[in-house]
Write an enzyme that holds these catalytic residues in place. Structure first.
Site: not given
Length: 150
Positions: A65, A68
Site C-alpha cells: 500500500c 500506508c
C-alpha cells in the site's frame, strides 16, 4: 517478546524498547520518555494493544500500500511528539487476518485509537501529519484522555 531499537529524541542514545511493558519506555541515558513504536499481529494483539497503560494509535497497513508507506513517517512523528503519552502499534493486515476481520478493515491504511481495549476513534485513508494530529487530539479529548504523560 519482540522489541525495537529507538533513538532517544533528546540525547540520541539508542534504546531497546519492548512491545509489551508494565510502564512506559524511558531513555536509559537521559531518562526522557521514548517514542513507543511496536508491531503486533493476531497472536499478540491483546497483550500489545489492549493491555497498554497509555492510549494506542493502531496503524492497520499493508506492505503493498503506497498511502500506508506515505503515512508511516507522520505516525512515527506523532509517536515521537507524544512520547510517554501514546503507543503506536503497526499491524500488517496481510499477516493478521483475524484482526482485519475483527475491525472490518475494508481499506488501508485504517487507523484506530484504542484506550484500555476500547476503540474510541477510527479513520481510513492517509492524511498529512497536521490532519492526523488534529484527529488524534480530538479523539483523545472526546474520550477524556489527557495528554499529560503521567
Amino acid at each position: 517478546m519482540q522489541s525495537n531499537v529507538v533513538t532517544c529524541p533528546n540525547c540520541g542514545k539508542r534504546n531497546r524498547v519492548p512491545a509489551v511493558a508494565d510502564g512506559k519506555p524511558r531513555c536509559g541515558n537521559c531518562h526522557h520518555w521514548l517514542p513507543w513504536i511496536a508491531e503486533a499481529g493476531d497472536h499478540d494483539y491483546p497483550e500489545v494493544v489492549e493491555k497498554a497503560g497509555v492510549p494506542v494509535l493502531v496503524d492497520l497497513w499493508a506492505t503493498w500500500c503506497g498511502p500506508c508507506r506515505m503515512v508511516s513517517p507522520a505516525l512515527e512523528q506523532l509517536a515521537t511528539e507524544r512520547a510517554g503519552q501514546l503507543k503506536l502499534v503497526k499491524i500488517d493486515v496481510d499477516r493478521a487476518p483475524a484482526i482485519s476481520k475483527r475491525f472490518s478493515v475494508q481499506s488501508v491504511p485504517t487507523l484506530l485509537v484504542v484506550d484500555h481495549g476500547e476503540v474510541v476513534a477510527r479513520q481510513s485513508g492517509a492524511a498529512p501529519v497536521a490532519a492526523l494530529r488534529s484527529w488524534l487530539d480530538n479523539a483523545l479529548a472526546a474520550h477524556g484522555t489527557t495528554k499529560g504523560g503521567q
